[in-house]
Write an enzyme that holds these catalytic residues in place. Structure first.
Site, PDB file in Angstrom:
ATOM      1  N   HIS A 213       0.712   7.004   8.979  1.00 11.41           N
ATOM      2  CA  HIS A 213       1.575   7.890   8.186  1.00 11.41           C
ATOM      3  C   HIS A 213       0.989   9.291   8.053  1.00 11.41           C
ATOM      4  O   HIS A 213       1.738  10.242   7.774  1.00 11.41           O
ATOM      5  CB  HIS A 213       1.786   7.310   6.792  1.00 11.41           C
ATOM      6  CG  HIS A 213       2.951   6.378   6.699  1.00 11.41           C
ATOM      7  ND1 HIS A 213       4.219   6.713   7.133  1.00 11.41           N
ATOM      8  CD2 HIS A 213       3.057   5.122   6.193  1.00 11.41           C
ATOM      9  CE1 HIS A 213       5.047   5.708   6.905  1.00 11.41           C
ATOM     10  NE2 HIS A 213       4.364   4.722   6.352  1.00 11.41           N
TER      11      HIS A 213
ATOM     12  N   ALA B  75       0.861  -1.182   0.000  1.00  4.20           N
ATOM     13  CA  ALA B  75       0.000   0.000   0.000  1.00  4.20           C
ATOM     14  C   ALA B  75       0.894   1.228   0.000  1.00  4.20           C
ATOM     15  O   ALA B  75       2.099   1.136   0.234  1.00  4.20           O
ATOM     16  CB  ALA B  75      -0.929   0.007   1.224  1.00  4.20           C
ATOM     17  N   MET B  76       0.306   2.387  -0.252  1.00  4.97           N
ATOM     18  CA  MET B  76       1.053   3.645  -0.261  1.00  4.97           C
ATOM     19  C   MET B  76       0.227   4.732   0.389  1.00  4.97           C
ATOM     20  O   MET B  76      -0.945   4.917   0.061  1.00  4.97           O
ATOM     21  CB  MET B  76       1.412   4.036  -1.706  1.00  4.97           C
ATOM     22  CG  MET B  76       2.158   5.352  -1.821  1.00  4.97           C
ATOM     23  SD  MET B  76       3.729   5.322  -0.911  1.00  4.97           S
ATOM     24  CE  MET B  76       3.919   7.065  -0.550  1.00  4.97           C
ATOM     25  N   GLU B  77       0.867   5.471   1.305  1.00 11.01           N
ATOM     26  CA  GLU B  77       0.167   6.385   2.192  1.00 11.01           C
ATOM     27  C   GLU B  77      -0.115   7.754   1.591  1.00 11.01           C
ATOM     28  O   GLU B  77      -0.243   8.745   2.327  1.00 11.01           O
ATOM     29  CB  GLU B  77       0.989   6.580   3.467  1.00 11.01           C
ATOM     30  CG  GLU B  77       2.299   7.358   3.304  1.00 11.01           C
ATOM     31  CD  GLU B  77       3.514   6.497   3.047  1.00 11.01           C
ATOM     32  OE1 GLU B  77       4.643   6.964   3.227  1.00 11.01           O
ATOM     33  OE2 GLU B  77       3.319   5.328   2.654  1.00 11.01           O
ATOM     34  N   ASN B  78      -0.254   7.884   0.273  1.00 10.86           N
ATOM     35  CA  ASN B  78      -0.544   9.185  -0.337  1.00 10.86           C
ATOM     36  C   ASN B  78      -1.596   9.919   0.491  1.00 10.86           C
ATOM     37  O   ASN B  78      -2.663   9.374   0.775  1.00 10.86           O
ATOM     38  CB  ASN B  78      -1.065   9.009  -1.763  1.00 10.86           C
ATOM     39  CG  ASN B  78      -0.224   8.051  -2.574  1.00 10.86           C
ATOM     40  OD1 ASN B  78       0.965   8.248  -2.757  1.00 10.86           O
ATOM     41  ND2 ASN B  78      -0.859   6.993  -3.057  1.00 10.86           N
TER      42      ASN B  78
ATOM     43  N   HIS C  39      -1.245   0.930   9.450  1.00 10.44           N
ATOM     44  CA  HIS C  39       0.085   1.460   9.101  1.00 10.44           C
ATOM     45  C   HIS C  39      -0.040   2.700   8.210  1.00 10.44           C
ATOM     46  O   HIS C  39       0.588   3.737   8.471  1.00 10.44           O
ATOM     47  CB  HIS C  39       0.876   0.365   8.381  1.00 10.44           C
ATOM     48  CG  HIS C  39       2.254   0.763   7.948  1.00 10.44           C
ATOM     49  ND1 HIS C  39       3.389   0.322   8.582  1.00 10.44           N
ATOM     50  CD2 HIS C  39       2.688   1.551   6.940  1.00 10.44           C
ATOM     51  CE1 HIS C  39       4.445   0.834   7.986  1.00 10.44           C
ATOM     52  NE2 HIS C  39       4.039   1.581   6.969  1.00 10.44           N
ATOM     53  N   GLU C  40      -0.853   2.601   7.160  1.00  8.93           N
ATOM     54  CA  GLU C  40      -0.971   3.724   6.225  1.00  8.93           C
ATOM     55  C   GLU C  40      -1.637   4.931   6.877  1.00  8.93           C
ATOM     56  O   GLU C  40      -1.255   6.071   6.613  1.00  8.93           O
ATOM     57  CB  GLU C  40      -1.750   3.298   4.973  1.00  8.93           C
ATOM     58  CG  GLU C  40      -1.187   2.087   4.243  1.00  8.93           C
ATOM     59  CD  GLU C  40       0.308   2.189   3.962  1.00  8.93           C
ATOM     60  OE1 GLU C  40       0.797   3.300   3.677  1.00  8.93           O
ATOM     61  OE2 GLU C  40       0.992   1.154   4.040  1.00  8.93           O
TER      62      GLU C  40
END
Length: 1077
Positions: free
Chosen positions: A496, A454-457, A492-493
């Site tokens: 961030h 995943a990515m925390e954009n 987690h994301e």
């Protein structure tokens, strides 16, 4: 040539050049003579001339059409409140790569002229009226409407080729950190095009001089395969100014075309508070390597047609692939994004809410988004697709922020679990950090092919399907482990948003700060939401395994090191940054106590909101609050303690000795393949311990073993009455410290005798430490083998069984192809049998999360060691499924072991059935289970076929899963040599197919080494490294050299430990009269 025959088969082109006398001469010089009538069509000289003229006209016409289409495909540049974004281009340099200070001239496109009515000359332009096209000036009332800024309060800090394909191979470039200027605001208009694989766009960056840099520096933007044109530099308007001022400049691409450099006139050097607007047009690539702006596709279940979508992945250093920018974590700015999309794409998302949509031109829509808070480029994101929302925002419209989950239409019913987790975690974080989330919306998107989990954009979190979607259908239901994974990755994301997005590390050197905090906070959040998971106990096994496994030999790196190149940036996204960072933060929490840790974290976030920090900032706050709370001794500070853990690789072993009534502790580095007395690395180690008589009650250290001490003597731990062989002593309570403990023989024996009375975490810690201390020759193997026997009676201790897994896997891999494996397998079957007989391959509906996980682990061990009651039932269950493919009778938590066992014991019917189910299922977690099981087959031709499918885009195996599929084969004792052959034969094709964004090749190479323990294996790797060097695959060559260390460790173990272990195993099997068959 006066005229002649043009042969219909074009024999001249095929055979070679023309030769008189009826001869044709091939390219190698061999002449062939033919006799016969001329063949073909006679062509006269005038005909040839006319034909040539027509071809030239067609070519020129094609060029003009191409130019016209390309120039009109660019979106309009965005106008800014303080300046306009008219296009600029030098007449001498039509590509905009180099504009002379003395002759810079600007051309205003017709579409821009139509929008403005006034044109005046800029006072400091070169006054050559015959050659200069004067740019227009916008009146105040004619400026474009500025989108509203998101409700984010700012707290001031106190402290291609023609087809659009990326034809460049993975490169390792030095990171050039250019100072002197800082971005304030980006206005970006971008139009991604799936068909052409390009982005057309325009960009305005408001930039200011960096007051900390006194020298006059050029403006340097990061780019990667980006073409730039129409460059313009304008002085930012101040006060009531309405007339813009053009600035003279030179511009050109930097070395290796990885930057774009704008040099302003040196006469401006005295203006220390200079602000300018840099305007340009750009064309960048839409990649297919899951980096930058990339395209991916899926099959629409209703139309059965391929649907394309656009996604982004800019972290860590790929925003530069999309648009020119200051692509560094410390160059934070606000972003106003506009997306132009084809009207056949139904939606576009970005970090902030959309506030306006309108027709851009025929067949295209322009979506305008609100301005983001101040953030780094790697958090910018957008999606263009036909995905649909799950309607949570409509049903929970009164809640803030608005939360929505976007996916393909047939996956909407798999999003409920993720939504519930978001609503649980957000309030916890707001309360823990003492800071409310101010973003008005959070979109979560499942992307069909996604490189990371995943990515925390910020405001637009992107996931791979398996990290977000949890089926609720009984047949597709996820395992307990998968549900825990989804919950933890969401936690987690979201963490961030505070650590990483709001407060960002200054450089990639301290990546561990944001990733460690996000990971640690995800454990805290999940523990609060689901205490029955006992996730903080799992931490002591899972995170220690991930970190210590990678931190144990000379290939490790310090958690914070000088990041110099692009490959360094990608390399630090590893278990050292994530798991070790998490462990060290938990250790810090135990050092200063929960209250001080939380207060320090809150102060840090409030002080540096929307700014950058480094680790020293954290140390200051933790020291102050630790002293205030009285948990940290006044003579100590966190920096002195933590520098030893942060700036050097590895971790220590604390050696324990009973000396009379005193406890004596010494330290050394744990190092594979064996201890090294010459290694002088030392750490500042927090010491906690308990005995029969002393029970501490908390985790705050009572003693410190410092870097400068040869030994630490703790007096009067034992009395004459209690200092006997049965006295229990154990260190590192709850495994709060990042170290292993090696006891003297008396202490090991006492621990073994009283094993069942020890705390749960201590039991797991002892088994894990014993197995790994023996691996590195700190202990003989009889000690861990006797601890393994505890599993025989500890049927329900799921943490102890989990702790055994990493050490046992190492032994399995190194024994599987050796004679001693027969004895080892018999020994392990003997141990596993009682637990498996208790649980079987059944899954009751009323069991807890932990019990379900434990049941699956026991079954995994039983089938792995070929316990027939497991393997036979597994095959029976799988064949039952094969008889009715539409109804899967296999329970979710047992799918992994049953699938793998059935394919291992079966043949091609089982394999093809599983592959068919892979392509049929809509469950992402089910797909991953099947992908792993496809590598379990014992049939070499199927393994070879499977590997080749990983580089075939039509196979259904996504690029995100390439490393997973390869690892499934490489970890198969039959398949690892096939995997090596595949890698060696196809290394160039694999590198081109996967790109360099997610270290896919590096992961493949790592998984190859687990069975390599002989000298010829090392030679094979050396040949592969040489081939990579020849092909220019520098990053892959480096990965092979790192993997060589693992092979050296395995060779050493086989030479020094194999025979001793074999002897111990034979003694135990003989003593317990274990049947080896």
């Amino acid at each position: 040539m006066e005229g002649g025959y043009v042969n219909e088969e074009d024999s001249d082109a095929i055979m070679g050049v023309e030769s008189p006398g009826g001869q044709l001469k091939t390219k190698n010089g061999q002449k062939y003579v033919f006799n016969g009538p001329p063949s073909g069509v006679y062509v006269s000289k005038p005909c040839l001339v006319v034909t040539a003229f027509i071809m030239v006209v067609i070519l020129i016409f094609s060029i003009l059409i191409t130019y016209f289409v390309t120039s009109h495909g660019l979106g309009k540049p965005e106008a800014n409140p303080s300046y306009i974004t008219a296009q600029a281009q030098s007449k001498e340099h039509p590509e905009g790569n180099s504009t002379s200070v003395a002759t810079a001239q600007f051309h205003v496109p017709d579409w821009l002229k139509d929008n403005f009515h006034t044109s005046t000359s800029s006072p400091n332009r070169i006054k050559d009226e015959e050659n200069v096209v004067v740019p227009p000036v916008v009146k105040e009332e004619e400026k474009t409407i500025v989108p509203p800024v998101g409700d984010i309060p700012v707290v001031k800090s106190e402290g291609v080729n023609d087809d659009g394909d990326d034809i460049t191979k993975p490169t390792d470039r030095l990171l050039q950190l250019h100072e002197g200027w800082r971005p304030i605001h980006y206005s970006i208009v971008i139009e991604p095009n799936v068909e052409t694989s390009t982005n057309n766009g325009s960009l305005v960056i408001e930039i200011e001089r960096d007051a900390k840099i006194t020298s006059w520096e050029p403006i340097v933007l990061d780019v990667y395969n980006v073409s730039i044109s129409n460059v313009r530099v304008i002085r930012s308007l101040e006060g009531n100014e309405t007339d813009e001022v053009e600035l003279d400049f030179d511009s050109d691409y930097g070395e290796n075309n990885d930057s774009f450099v704008v040099k302003l006139n040196p006469s401006l050097a005295s203006e220390t508070q200079l602000k300018i607007a840099l305007s340009l047009d750009f064309v960048s690539q839409v990649t297919d390597t899951l980096q930058g702006v990339y395209k991916t596709s899926y099959i629409n279940p209703d139309t059965k047609k391929t649907e394309w979508m656009i996604s982004t992945q800019f972290s860590p250093i790929d925003a530069r692939r999309a648009f020119p920018c200051f692509d560094r974590p410390d160059m934070k700015a606000n972003f106003t994004i506009s997306i132009v999309r084809n009207s056949n794409m139904s939606m576009a998302l970005s970090n902030m809410p959309k506030y306006h949509s309108d027709t851009h031109r025929l067949g295209y829509i322009r979506d305008e988004f609100m301005t983001t808070p101040k953030m780094p480029t790697y958090l910018v994101a957008f999606i263009v697709s036909n995905m649909v929302d799950s309607q949570y925002a409509n049903s929970d419209g009164q809640l803030f922020p608005r939360v929505e989950i976007w996916t393909r239409p047939n996956f909407v019913d798999m999003t409920n679990y993720a939504y519930k987790m978001v609503r649980k975690f957000l309030p916890y974080y707001e309360e823990y950090f003492g800071i409310k989330n101010k973003l008005p919306k959070i979109d979560l998107v499942s992307v069909p092919d996604f490189g990371f989990g995943a990515m925390e954009n910020w405001g637009l979190i992107t996931f791979r399907d398996s990290a977000l979607l949890v089926p609720e259908d009984q047949e597709l239901a996820s395992s307990s482990e998968h549900m825990q994974y989804v919950a933890q990755i969401i936690a987690h994301e979201l963490a961030h948003f505070w650590f990483g997005n709001c407060v960002t590390p200054k450089s990639w050197d301290d990546l561990w700060l944001k990733e460690g905090f996000a990971c640690y906070m995800s454990y805290k959040a999940l523990n609060q939401a689901h205490p029955e998971f006992q996730i903080m106990d799992t931490f002591t096994v899972l995170e220690f395994k991930e970190s210590m496994q990678h931190d144990a030999d000379n290939t490790s790196h310090a958690i914070s090191f000088d990041v110099r190149s692009t490959s360094d940036v990608r390399r630090i996204f590893d278990p050292i940054s994530y798991s070790k960072g998490t462990i060290l933060l938990r250790m810090l929490n135990s050092i200063v106590g929960d209250e001080a840790f939380r207060s320090a974290t809150q102060d840090l976030l409030k002080t540096f909101a929307y700014a950058n920090i480094d680790r020293n900032d954290l140390w200051v706050f933790l020291t102050r609050h630790g002293h205030e709370m009285g948990t940290l001794p006044k003579e100590l500070n966190v920096k002195n303690i933590m520098d030893s853990w942060i700036t050097q690789p590895g971790y220590p072993v604390v050696n324990v000795e009973r000396r009379g009534a005193n406890l004596v502790l010494r330290q050394e580095r744990y190092l594979l393949p064996a201890r090294n007395p010459l290694d002088k690395q030392r750490w500042f180690i927090p010491i906690t311990f308990e005995t029969d008589d002393l029970h501490k009650g908390d985790n705050i250290p009572t003693h410190w073993l410092t870097k400068d001490q040869e030994e630490l003597v703790i007096p009067d731990v034992f009395t004459k009455e209690t200092n006997n062989n049965n006295t229990v002593l154990y260190l590192n309570l709850n495994r709060q410290g990042y170290y292993r403990v090696n006891y003297d023989s008396v202490s090991w024996l006492a621990l073994k005798k009283n094993f069942t009375l020890l705390p749960r975490i201590t039991r797991a810690q002892l088994l894990d430490d014993a197995l790994h201390l023996s691996q590195a020759e700190y202990l003989p193997y009889d000690i861990p083998l006797t601890f393994l026997l505890e599993l025989y009676t500890s049927v329900d201790d799921e943490l102890l069984w989990s702790a055994a897994k990493p050490g046992l896997n190492y032994l399995i891999y190194n024994l599987k192809r050796e004679p001693a494996y027969e004895t080892f397998r018999a020994f392990m079957k003997f141990i596993v049998r009682p637990a498996f007989d208790h649980y079987g391959l059944n899954e009751p509906d009323n069991e807890s999360h932990l019990q379900l996980k434990h049941r699956a682990l026991v079954a995994n061990f039983a089938c792995k060691f070929n316990y027939d009651r497991c393997t036979q039932v597994a095959q029976m269950r799988f064949r039952e499924w094969m008889r009715d493919a539409k109804k899967n009778p296999i329970k979710p938590n047992l799918k992994s072991v049953i699938y793998c066992t059935a394919l291992s014991e079966g043949s091609y019917p089982e394999w093809y059935f599983a592959y068919k189910q892979y392509k049929r299922t809509t469950s992402a977690s089910e797909k991953e289970e099947i992908l792993t099981s496809l590598g379990c087959t014992s049939k070499p031709w199927l393994l070879s076929k499977y590997l080749n499918m990983t580089i075939n885009s039509t196979s259904g195996i996504l690029k995100q899963d390439g490393a997973l599929a390869f690892r499934a084969v490489a970890t198969n004792a039959i398949g690892y040599e096939i995997a090596f052959d595949f890698l060696q034969t196809n290394i160039k094709e694999i590198a081109d197919y996967y790109g360099d964004g997610f270290s896919t090749l590096t992961e493949m190479i790592k998984s190859l080494t687990i069975y390599m323990n002989k000298d010829y294996h090392k030679q094979q790797l050396q040949l592969l490294a040489a081939n990579c060097h020849k092909l220019g695959l520098k990053a892959v060559e480096s990965a092979i050299n790192l993997a060589m260390e693992q092979v050296n460790d395995n060779i050493y173990w086989r030479t020094h430990s194999y025979d001793k272990l074999k002897s111990f195993l034979e003694s135990i099997v003989s003593e317990f009269q274990i049947n080896i068959f």
